[in-house]
Design a protein around this motif. Structure first.
Motif, mmCIF file in Angstrom:
data_model
loop_
_atom_site.group_PDB
_atom_site.id
_atom_site.type_symbol
_atom_site.label_atom_id
_atom_site.label_comp_id
_atom_site.label_asym_id
_atom_site.label_seq_id
_atom_site.Cartn_x
_atom_site.Cartn_y
_atom_site.Cartn_z
ATOM 1 N N HIS A 147 -10.199 -4.473 4.911
ATOM 2 C CA HIS A 147 -8.740 -4.552 4.869
ATOM 3 C C HIS A 147 -8.279 -5.111 6.219
ATOM 4 C CE1 HIS A 147 -8.397 -2.346 1.082
ATOM 5 N NE2 HIS A 147 -9.367 -1.571 1.539
ATOM 6 N N ARG B 282 -5.536 1.143 -1.180
ATOM 7 C CA ARG B 282 -5.554 0.218 -2.318
ATOM 8 C C ARG B 282 -4.274 -0.614 -2.335
ATOM 9 N NH1 ARG B 282 -4.400 2.039 -7.844
ATOM 10 N NH2 ARG B 282 -4.948 4.052 -6.986
ATOM 11 N N ASN B 283 -4.447 -1.940 -2.436
ATOM 12 C CA ASN B 283 -3.305 -2.831 -2.604
ATOM 13 C C ASN B 283 -2.864 -2.787 -4.059
ATOM 14 O OD1 ASN B 283 -5.241 -4.268 -0.534
ATOM 15 N ND2 ASN B 283 -3.175 -4.870 -0.017
ATOM 16 N N MET B 284 -1.570 -2.781 -4.271
ATOM 17 C CA MET B 284 -1.028 -2.846 -5.620
ATOM 18 C C MET B 284 -0.832 -4.316 -5.974
ATOM 19 S SD MET B 284 -0.843 0.141 -6.676
ATOM 20 C CE MET B 284 -1.275 1.637 -5.842
ATOM 21 N N ASN B 285 -1.685 -4.835 -6.832
ATOM 22 C CA ASN B 285 -1.611 -6.253 -7.182
ATOM 23 C C ASN B 285 -0.955 -6.515 -8.526
ATOM 24 O OD1 ASN B 285 -2.788 -7.358 -4.816
ATOM 25 N ND2 ASN B 285 -4.747 -6.547 -5.507
ATOM 26 N N GLN C 239 -10.071 5.401 -0.676
ATOM 27 C CA GLN C 239 -10.031 4.351 -1.704
ATOM 28 C C GLN C 239 -8.650 4.244 -2.329
ATOM 29 O OE1 GLN C 239 -13.412 5.046 -4.359
ATOM 30 N NE2 GLN C 239 -14.121 3.007 -3.772
ATOM 31 N N ASP C 240 -7.979 5.353 -2.518
ATOM 32 C CA ASP C 240 -6.623 5.332 -3.083
ATOM 33 C C ASP C 240 -5.589 4.937 -2.031
ATOM 34 O OD1 ASP C 240 -7.485 6.108 -5.618
ATOM 35 O OD2 ASP C 240 -7.331 8.232 -5.122
ATOM 36 N N ASN D 3 -9.567 10.556 0.505
ATOM 37 C CA ASN D 3 -9.127 9.663 -0.582
ATOM 38 C C ASN D 3 -8.811 8.259 -0.095
ATOM 39 O OD1 ASN D 3 -9.258 11.860 -2.439
ATOM 40 N ND2 ASN D 3 -7.233 12.506 -1.734
ATOM 41 N N GLU E 295 -0.945 -0.874 -11.771
ATOM 42 C CA GLU E 295 -1.858 -0.137 -10.899
ATOM 43 C C GLU E 295 -1.242 1.135 -10.341
ATOM 44 O OE1 GLU E 295 -4.812 -2.625 -8.464
ATOM 45 O OE2 GLU E 295 -3.014 -3.884 -8.655
ATOM 46 N N TYR E 296 0.064 1.253 -10.349
ATOM 47 C CA TYR E 296 0.733 2.438 -9.790
ATOM 48 C C TYR E 296 0.514 3.613 -10.696
ATOM 49 C CZ TYR E 296 4.460 5.658 -8.534
ATOM 50 O OH TYR E 296 5.163 6.768 -8.194
ATOM 51 N N MET F 174 0.857 -1.185 0.000
ATOM 52 C CA MET F 174 0.000 0.000 0.000
ATOM 53 C C MET F 174 0.899 1.243 0.000
ATOM 54 S SD MET F 174 -3.168 -0.751 2.531
ATOM 55 C CE MET F 174 -4.481 -1.833 2.003
ATOM 56 N N TYR G 256 0.632 4.234 -0.870
ATOM 57 C CA TYR G 256 0.101 5.573 -0.609
ATOM 58 C C TYR G 256 -0.147 5.815 0.876
ATOM 59 C CZ TYR G 256 -0.477 5.710 -5.641
ATOM 60 O OH TYR G 256 -0.236 5.679 -6.990
#
Length: 187
Positions: free
Chosen positions: A128, A179-182, A175-176, A173, A186-187, A98, A100
């Protein structure tokens, strides 16, 4: 209250294609971002990783592997492993993917904690369970679940006294931020 920060960095990263812990955002590895976010609220921060990656983390960081009994059994095993090696009152937990997340968000999460068994984040109905604070009294319950082959954090939480805090109450924000980067795209 004695607090240990936990960075879960032991996943297989199958969808990502390479270990997410070492992916970067603005030149900083994801694991470092999580580590720094936890450092303002923790007496000690511990990374839980796979053994083949231990030498790749910066020197001086506390990095461990799962306890032998539950090696490779997922995030719940990582949380238990830190609890087994680092006694504390509570554990503030973050996944490594995550990027962010910030110390301000973690400060808000800790401020929302009220000696709960588990305080975890949800964002608009999406849970989460490993962006959370686990009280040390949950250690035996986690051990019992793992010992009986129950490795899913969400299934374990269904039997625990968890309080969900809405991410939008912790930060704008959400949701951002949560957010997991899968995948690398996505970045």
């Amino acid at each position: 209250m004695n607090t240990i920060g936990v960075v879960l960095a032991g996943g297989l990263s199958r969808r990502y294609g390479s270990p997410k812990a070492f992916a970067t955002m603005k030149g900083k590895p994801y694991y470092e971002i999580a580590y720094e976010a936890l450092s303002t609220v923790s007496d000690v921060v511990v990374l839980v990783a796979r053994s083949e990656f231990l030498g790749e983390f910066h020197q001086g960081l506390n990095a461990i592997v799962d306890v032998k009994e539950f090696m490779g059994c997922g995030p719940l095993a990582g949380i238990y492993s830190v609890m087994a090696h680092f006694p504390a009152d509570r554990y503030v937990i973050l996944p490594c993917d995550m990027p962010y997340i910030s110390s301000d968000v973690i400060d808000s999460l800790v401020a929302a904690y009220e000696d709960d068994d588990v305080l975890a984040v949800e964002v608009e109905g999406i849970h989460h369970p490993i962006v959370a604070i686990y009280h040390h009294r949950m250690k035996d319950s986690i051990h019992y679940a793992l010992e009986h082959g129950q490795y899913s954090v969400m299934k374990w939480l269904n039997g625990a006294a968890v309080r969900w805090v809405e991410g939008n109450e912790l930060t704008m924000n959400a949701q951002d931020i949560f957010r997991n980067m899968n995948t690398p795209g996505e970045y």
